[in-house]
Design a protein around this motif. Sequence first.
Motif, PDB file in Angstrom:
ATOM      1  N   ARG A 278       0.730  -1.314  -0.135  1.00 11.52           N
ATOM      2  CA  ARG A 278       0.091  -0.016  -0.223  1.00 11.52           C
ATOM      3  C   ARG A 278       0.779   1.355   0.118  1.00 11.52           C
ATOM      4  NH1 ARG A 278      -3.580  -3.264  -0.547  1.00 11.52           N
ATOM      5  NH2 ARG A 278      -5.589  -3.522   0.566  1.00 11.52           N
ATOM      6  N   LEU A 279       2.205   1.027  -0.378  1.00  7.16           N
ATOM      7  CA  LEU A 279       2.892   2.051  -0.358  1.00  7.16           C
ATOM      8  C   LEU A 279       2.549   3.488  -0.964  1.00  7.16           C
ATOM      9  CD1 LEU A 279       6.319   0.337  -1.237  1.00  7.16           C
ATOM     10  CD2 LEU A 279       5.414   0.894   0.942  1.00  7.16           C
ATOM     11  N   ASP A 280       1.970   3.575  -2.244  1.00  7.53           N
ATOM     12  CA  ASP A 280       1.462   4.652  -2.670  1.00  7.53           C
ATOM     13  C   ASP A 280      -0.009   5.117  -2.486  1.00  7.53           C
ATOM     14  OD1 ASP A 280       4.120   5.091  -3.841  1.00  7.53           O
ATOM     15  OD2 ASP A 280       3.593   3.412  -5.362  1.00  7.53           O
ATOM     16  N   HIS A 281      -0.723   4.569  -1.693  1.00  7.34           N
ATOM     17  CA  HIS A 281      -2.077   4.738  -1.425  1.00  7.34           C
ATOM     18  C   HIS A 281      -2.049   6.299  -0.434  1.00  7.34           C
ATOM     19  CE1 HIS A 281      -4.144   0.878  -2.639  1.00  7.34           C
ATOM     20  NE2 HIS A 281      -2.746   1.109  -3.282  1.00  7.34           N
ATOM     21  N   THR A 282      -3.059   6.929  -0.569  1.00  6.87           N
ATOM     22  CA  THR A 282      -3.151   8.167   0.141  1.00  6.87           C
ATOM     23  C   THR A 282      -4.130   7.754   1.037  1.00  6.87           C
ATOM     24  OG1 THR A 282      -5.046   8.853  -1.408  1.00  6.87           O
ATOM     25  CG2 THR A 282      -2.923   9.803  -1.969  1.00  6.87           C
ATOM     26  N   PRO A 283      -4.177   8.446   2.169  1.00  5.55           N
ATOM     27  CA  PRO A 283      -4.989   8.248   3.274  1.00  5.55           C
ATOM     28  C   PRO A 283      -6.511   7.956   3.080  1.00  5.55           C
ATOM     29  CG  PRO A 283      -3.461   9.877   3.975  1.00  5.55           C
ATOM     30  CD  PRO A 283      -3.577   9.800   2.579  1.00  5.55           C
ATOM     31  N   SER A 284      -7.249   8.790   2.061  1.00 10.31           N
ATOM     32  CA  SER A 284      -8.661   8.590   1.770  1.00 10.31           C
ATOM     33  C   SER A 284      -8.679   7.162   0.928  1.00 10.31           C
ATOM     34  CB  SER A 284      -8.766   9.502   0.701  1.00 10.31           C
ATOM     35  OG  SER A 284      -8.149   9.561  -0.421  1.00 10.31           O
TER      36      SER A 284
END
Lengths: 406, 247
Positions: B139-145
């Motif tokens: 999930r490295l590039d996922h943003t909080p939303s």
Amino acid sequence: MRLLNLFKIAFKAIILNKTRTLLTMLGIIIGVASVIAMLAIGEGSKESIRSTISSMGSNMITIRPGTDTRGPARGSGGDVQTLTLKNYEVIKEQANLLSYSTPVVNGSGQVINGSNNWPSTIYGVNPEYLNIKVVDLQSGSMFTNAEVKSAAKVALIGQTVVDNVFPDGQEPVGKMIRFNNIPFKVIGVLEEKGENTFGQDQDDVVIAPYTTVQKRILAIDYLNQIMASAVSEDDAPEAVTQVTEILRTQHKLQDYEDDDFSVRSMEELISTFSSTSEMLTLLLVAVASISLLIGGIGIMNIMYVSVKERTKEIGLRMAVGGKGSDILMQFLIEAILISITGGLLGVILGLGATIFIEKFLNWPTSVALYSIVISFAVCAVTGIFFGWYPARKASSLDPITALRYE
Amino acid sequence: MTKEIIKIENLKRAFTMGSETVHALKGINFTINEGEFVTIMGSSGSGKSTMLNILGCLDQPTSGNYEIDQVKVKNLSRNQLATIRNEKIGFIFQSYNLLARTSAIENVELPLLYNSKVSTEERRERAINALKMVGLADRLDHTPSQLSGGQQQRVAIARSLVNNPVMILADEATGNLDTRTSYEIMALFQELNKKGITITFVTHEPDIATFSNRTIVLKDGNIIQDYKNNKVLSAAQELAKLPQQDH
């Protein structure tokens, strides 16, 4: 290293708020662009004034008699009879910074050729007149010094006079005309010069030897003015001083007495007109600067809102080890980035607007490098100045309060 | 001999509210050793938050002594406190406090951005490792939303681990999560604790305390209980006992 990181953080924040950043920049963009465009217009008109005046002979020096201050009533400069042929001869002999010089007498009257007539002005001069005024002949030739000496009744006429008294396209050279009923033989036609900057028709003239005009038309023995040209444009101010000295000696003026004549170079005329246009430029730039200032306030406003909005973020940054100075730098860099990018876009827009004005409105423009440098520097300073307050506010937040802020 | 991470002696904190002085902490004494998993409990108004702020070097005691990793905190400047927070403490908050529209990896990198000793490459590497430890390697590039609450809190935990702190300080870290996710997070904490990481967990939920090996209970600015938990529950086992969710 640390600064580079802060730079990255600030850059990231700007990227995340593209639209808002762009709108904030707009103030700066418009401010910078208008400063550059206004200065370009100002510079341009200054240069065009300079070049028109230069085309009239930039080395030209005119010497006129001053108003007579001795009597109770004052007449206009031309009426005074203090400028004599003797003065002219001494100036010609002693003023080594002058390359050409001519006595000038002038009067107005009617030019008549058969049934055609036209009101014009006659200028009595010597052959050097052409060199001083930088005029060429369209046809014919200039009168000679011998003709001056003998007060020959020969004349050269300008194109406007030709058009009005030789309406059917006859060749004027060799024909006889009358000026105030004195017959003159036309020996040449002056090259067309058009109107000068002040709307005066430079082709509406009759040129004749000054001796002829003095004796036969005006019946005077003094001069209305003396025209001369300096050796070079740079020598003009020096030549003015030289002529002034000579004339003061000639007129036997004491040290406490004012000049009873005036000596003007074109250079002075240029600076007079330039100063008017400079005033105008200054005014335009002042208005443009206000928009730059408002742009700066826009940045402050947005940064202020941004600090409020990101209070929690600031709290977090402090909690994980961001120092007050780090937070300050982050927001300051952000403000500076906005203003510098805005400034850069403003420069581009300003140059574009200048080209547009030049091409489509046909206004003379000239972009001065200093205007770009100054407006760019001003907007960088604006960024620091207006970014400082919100950044300072952000850095002095208490991390506990900031973290709890909703 | 075990290393003392936290040493608190006769610690007091008073606030002046107008003409009144409120004594939030009235002489606290305790030490936390390396490898302990301590919960600090107490109802609101017990001085729990004040304790947390002081433990986190966000606030200074009025009197008494506070040492973290042998460093006396009293009389340190704002900037020195910031450096202590940056190098010795890992914060975890109830509301995650992740930077919005910023990828998980960048969120985890954040504390290292303020540490000029860490290079860009090392920063990235350590952030990836921390995210692996909390099970978010994919999930490295996922943003909080784009992440669930539990995943967001895992990112926050990774962020607290990335600077290799001497202690993780969690403030109601499961407060915003449902029971199942809370247990998952607690299991992660227990796992990290087994690896030797010291954890101080401030909470008002008694069941959270059962997962820790020591509990300190505050009331009205005093410690009323400080006991070792002899029967530590395994959050992973408790999680297995929960009824299966329908999918």
